[in-house]
Design a protein around this motif. Structure first.
Motif, PDB file in Angstrom:
ATOM      1  N   VAL A  26       0.864  -1.078   0.009  1.00 62.88           N
ATOM      2  CA  VAL A  26      -0.129   0.006   0.129  1.00 62.88           C
ATOM      3  C   VAL A  26       0.751   1.199   0.031  1.00 62.88           C
ATOM      4  O   VAL A  26       0.658   2.065  -0.792  1.00 62.88           O
ATOM      5  CB  VAL A  26      -1.252   0.051   1.183  1.00 62.88           C
ATOM      6  CG1 VAL A  26      -1.819   1.315   1.415  1.00 62.88           C
ATOM      7  CG2 VAL A  26      -2.011  -0.939   0.844  1.00 62.88           C
ATOM      8  N   MET A  27       2.057   1.299   0.819  1.00 66.38           N
ATOM      9  CA  MET A  27       2.880   2.497   0.892  1.00 66.38           C
ATOM     10  C   MET A  27       3.405   2.637  -0.494  1.00 66.38           C
ATOM     11  O   MET A  27       3.460   3.824  -0.912  1.00 66.38           O
ATOM     12  CB  MET A  27       3.748   2.184   2.033  1.00 66.38           C
ATOM     13  CG  MET A  27       4.850   3.204   2.185  1.00 66.38           C
ATOM     14  SD  MET A  27       6.468   3.203   1.240  1.00 66.38           S
ATOM     15  CE  MET A  27       7.186   1.605   1.859  1.00 66.38           C
ATOM     16  N   ARG A  28       4.016   1.563  -0.935  1.00 64.03           N
ATOM     17  CA  ARG A  28       4.780   1.933  -2.298  1.00 64.03           C
ATOM     18  C   ARG A  28       3.722   2.389  -3.504  1.00 64.03           C
ATOM     19  O   ARG A  28       4.210   3.250  -4.252  1.00 64.03           O
ATOM     20  CB  ARG A  28       5.507   0.445  -2.606  1.00 64.03           C
ATOM     21  CG  ARG A  28       6.563   0.053  -2.014  1.00 64.03           C
ATOM     22  CD  ARG A  28       7.378  -1.207  -2.278  1.00 64.03           C
ATOM     23  NE  ARG A  28       8.454  -1.357  -1.472  1.00 64.03           N
ATOM     24  CZ  ARG A  28       8.871  -2.736  -1.260  1.00 64.03           C
ATOM     25  NH1 ARG A  28       8.272  -3.694  -1.659  1.00 64.03           N
ATOM     26  NH2 ARG A  28       9.756  -2.947  -0.614  1.00 64.03           N
ATOM     27  N   GLU A  29       2.721   1.676  -3.532  1.00 55.77           N
ATOM     28  CA  GLU A  29       1.792   2.067  -4.732  1.00 55.77           C
ATOM     29  C   GLU A  29       1.206   3.537  -4.223  1.00 55.77           C
ATOM     30  O   GLU A  29       0.928   4.221  -5.225  1.00 55.77           O
ATOM     31  CB  GLU A  29       0.484   1.071  -4.680  1.00 55.77           C
ATOM     32  CG  GLU A  29      -0.535   1.446  -5.745  1.00 55.77           C
ATOM     33  CD  GLU A  29      -0.055   1.573  -7.119  1.00 55.77           C
ATOM     34  OE1 GLU A  29      -0.665   2.292  -7.918  1.00 55.77           O
ATOM     35  OE2 GLU A  29       1.049   0.893  -7.446  1.00 55.77           O
ATOM     36  N   GLN A  32       3.743   5.799  -5.387  1.00 50.99           N
ATOM     37  CA  GLN A  32       3.987   5.927  -6.779  1.00 50.99           C
ATOM     38  C   GLN A  32       2.712   6.705  -7.406  1.00 50.99           C
ATOM     39  O   GLN A  32       3.001   7.667  -8.373  1.00 50.99           O
ATOM     40  CB  GLN A  32       3.906   4.502  -7.595  1.00 50.99           C
ATOM     41  CG  GLN A  32       3.983   4.380  -8.797  1.00 50.99           C
ATOM     42  CD  GLN A  32       5.494   4.811  -9.201  1.00 50.99           C
ATOM     43  OE1 GLN A  32       6.343   4.251  -8.853  1.00 50.99           O
ATOM     44  NE2 GLN A  32       5.619   5.549 -10.176  1.00 50.99           N
ATOM     45  N   ARG A  33       1.482   6.546  -6.969  1.00 48.27           N
ATOM     46  CA  ARG A  33       0.140   7.519  -7.224  1.00 48.27           C
ATOM     47  C   ARG A  33       0.579   8.953  -6.764  1.00 48.27           C
ATOM     48  O   ARG A  33       0.087   9.677  -7.779  1.00 48.27           O
ATOM     49  CB  ARG A  33      -0.910   6.933  -6.749  1.00 48.27           C
ATOM     50  CG  ARG A  33      -1.101   5.536  -7.391  1.00 48.27           C
ATOM     51  CD  ARG A  33      -2.803   5.110  -7.008  1.00 48.27           C
ATOM     52  NE  ARG A  33      -2.724   3.706  -7.500  1.00 48.27           N
ATOM     53  CZ  ARG A  33      -3.832   3.293  -7.217  1.00 48.27           C
ATOM     54  NH1 ARG A  33      -5.114   3.473  -6.606  1.00 48.27           N
ATOM     55  NH2 ARG A  33      -3.903   1.638  -7.515  1.00 48.27           N
ATOM     56  N   VAL A  34       0.942   9.328  -5.725  1.00 47.94           N
ATOM     57  CA  VAL A  34       1.117  10.620  -5.402  1.00 47.94           C
ATOM     58  C   VAL A  34       2.180  11.362  -6.467  1.00 47.94           C
ATOM     59  O   VAL A  34       2.012  12.451  -6.859  1.00 47.94           O
ATOM     60  CB  VAL A  34       1.665  10.755  -3.828  1.00 47.94           C
ATOM     61  CG1 VAL A  34       2.238  12.366  -3.690  1.00 47.94           C
ATOM     62  CG2 VAL A  34       0.679  10.496  -3.044  1.00 47.94           C
ATOM     63  N   ILE A  35       3.212  10.402  -6.704  1.00 44.37           N
ATOM     64  CA  ILE A  35       4.169  11.354  -7.767  1.00 44.37           C
ATOM     65  C   ILE A  35       3.734  11.221  -9.207  1.00 44.37           C
ATOM     66  O   ILE A  35       3.864  12.255  -9.780  1.00 44.37           O
ATOM     67  CB  ILE A  35       5.750  10.230  -7.570  1.00 44.37           C
ATOM     68  CG1 ILE A  35       6.235  10.504  -6.416  1.00 44.37           C
ATOM     69  CG2 ILE A  35       6.473  10.495  -8.862  1.00 44.37           C
ATOM     70  CD1 ILE A  35       7.443   9.690  -6.145  1.00 44.37           C
ATOM     71  N   SER A  36       2.861  10.349  -9.404  1.00 42.24           N
ATOM     72  CA  SER A  36       2.199  10.489 -10.742  1.00 42.24           C
ATOM     73  C   SER A  36       1.224  11.711 -10.767  1.00 42.24           C
ATOM     74  O   SER A  36       1.094  12.210 -11.860  1.00 42.24           O
ATOM     75  CB  SER A  36       1.442   9.264 -10.900  1.00 42.24           C
ATOM     76  OG  SER A  36       0.761   9.097 -12.121  1.00 42.24           O
ATOM     77  N   ALA A 138       0.446  15.960  -2.557  1.00 43.57           N
ATOM     78  CA  ALA A 138       0.816  15.647  -1.134  1.00 43.57           C
ATOM     79  C   ALA A 138      -0.318  15.526  -0.350  1.00 43.57           C
ATOM     80  O   ALA A 138      -0.769  14.706   0.657  1.00 43.57           O
ATOM     81  CB  ALA A 138       2.086  16.468  -0.439  1.00 43.57           C
ATOM     82  N   GLN A 139      -1.272  16.425  -0.592  1.00 45.10           N
ATOM     83  CA  GLN A 139      -2.357  16.537   0.195  1.00 45.10           C
ATOM     84  C   GLN A 139      -3.562  15.488  -0.173  1.00 45.10           C
ATOM     85  O   GLN A 139      -4.234  15.060   0.997  1.00 45.10           O
ATOM     86  CB  GLN A 139      -3.309  18.011  -0.104  1.00 45.10           C
ATOM     87  CG  GLN A 139      -2.473  19.204   0.548  1.00 45.10           C
ATOM     88  CD  GLN A 139      -3.041  20.494   0.252  1.00 45.10           C
ATOM     89  OE1 GLN A 139      -3.940  20.526  -0.690  1.00 45.10           O
ATOM     90  NE2 GLN A 139      -2.499  21.638   0.766  1.00 45.10           N
ATOM     91  N   ILE A 144      -5.544   8.879  -1.350  1.00 40.71           N
ATOM     92  CA  ILE A 144      -4.865   7.898  -2.211  1.00 40.71           C
ATOM     93  C   ILE A 144      -4.443   6.601  -1.473  1.00 40.71           C
ATOM     94  O   ILE A 144      -4.857   5.432  -2.006  1.00 40.71           O
ATOM     95  CB  ILE A 144      -3.310   8.401  -2.730  1.00 40.71           C
ATOM     96  CG1 ILE A 144      -3.854   9.488  -3.646  1.00 40.71           C
ATOM     97  CG2 ILE A 144      -2.355   7.271  -3.504  1.00 40.71           C
ATOM     98  CD1 ILE A 144      -2.589  10.128  -4.550  1.00 40.71           C
ATOM     99  N   VAL A 145      -3.982   6.637  -0.103  1.00 39.65           N
ATOM    100  CA  VAL A 145      -3.845   5.447   0.715  1.00 39.65           C
ATOM    101  C   VAL A 145      -5.161   4.672   1.006  1.00 39.65           C
ATOM    102  O   VAL A 145      -4.958   3.275   0.774  1.00 39.65           O
ATOM    103  CB  VAL A 145      -3.075   5.799   1.950  1.00 39.65           C
ATOM    104  CG1 VAL A 145      -3.191   4.614   3.084  1.00 39.65           C
ATOM    105  CG2 VAL A 145      -1.689   6.240   1.970  1.00 39.65           C
ATOM    106  N   ALA A 146      -6.115   5.470   1.274  1.00 39.74           N
ATOM    107  CA  ALA A 146      -7.518   4.693   1.468  1.00 39.74           C
ATOM    108  C   ALA A 146      -7.923   4.007   0.184  1.00 39.74           C
ATOM    109  O   ALA A 146      -8.377   2.942   0.233  1.00 39.74           O
ATOM    110  CB  ALA A 146      -8.359   5.833   1.688  1.00 39.74           C
ATOM    111  N   GLN A 147      -7.603   4.646  -1.004  1.00 46.44           N
ATOM    112  CA  GLN A 147      -8.123   4.166  -2.290  1.00 46.44           C
ATOM    113  C   GLN A 147      -7.400   2.810  -2.564  1.00 46.44           C
ATOM    114  O   GLN A 147      -7.780   1.671  -3.004  1.00 46.44           O
ATOM    115  CB  GLN A 147      -7.938   5.222  -3.321  1.00 46.44           C
ATOM    116  CG  GLN A 147      -8.410   4.407  -4.817  1.00 46.44           C
ATOM    117  CD  GLN A 147      -8.248   5.655  -5.872  1.00 46.44           C
ATOM    118  OE1 GLN A 147      -7.514   6.653  -5.718  1.00 46.44           O
ATOM    119  NE2 GLN A 147      -8.733   5.270  -6.947  1.00 46.44           N
TER     120      GLN A 147
END
Length: 160
Positions: A26-29, A32-36, A138-139, A144-147
């Motif tokens: 979850v942390m890694r994905e 990745q999504r925040v950076i995307s 970042a906000q 994103i973590v929940a998703q």
């Protein structure tokens, strides 16, 4: 999860290991999504203005300490591509508790993020509104973590 052949402590140990693996995923994905999200051009619904691609291509990921930044300048007339694979490799090596840094090397990255009013070191005058492409992404971390967590639970439970 429970198995009649395992002792209670072995079952707990297996559950903890499985939980750590899932939390790491979850942390890694999520990272990745925040950076995307940070890297999404304004023409594709994001906040980053992309002309030559230099700002996007200047992104560097690191673990533990931020990369040196704010030193690179584009070559006039050249276009640039973002090497997403390099960032993905750094994220893939991150463990729970690691701090992942995504740092832009473009000299003008802060000015585009926060805006700038005044004269730069070359004497050019700006009245530029910030795009907040980093801060806005970042906000969204919690969302994103929940998703990602929901998607992983569905996958584990065979719902996708």
């Amino acid at each position: 999860m429970s198995s009649p052949n395992l002792s209670f402590s072995a079952q707990v140990e297996a559950w903890v290991a499985e939980s750590k693996t899932r939390m790491t995923a979850v942390m890694r994905e999520s990272a990745q999504r925040v950076i995307s999200d940070m890297q999404t051009p304004d023409k594709a619904g994001g906040r980053m203005k992309v002309v030559t691609g230099f700002l996007r291509a200047s992104l560097q990921a690191s673990i533990g300490t931020p990369a040196n930044a704010m030193t690179q300048r584009p070559i006039k007339g050249q276009t640039y591509e973002f090497a997403a694979g390099e960032v993905a490799l750094v994220i893939a090596g991150a463990e729970l508790g690691d701090m992942i840094y995504a740092t832009y090397g473009a000299a003008y990255a802060r000015r585009l993020e926060y805006g700038f009013v005044g004269q730069d070191s070359l004497g050019r005058t700006y009245n530029q509104v910030g795009k907040a492409f980093v801060r806005s992404a970042a906000q969204k971390w919690g969302q994103i973590v929940a998703q990602v967590s929901t998607e992983l639970k569905a996958r584990v439970n065979g719902q996708s």
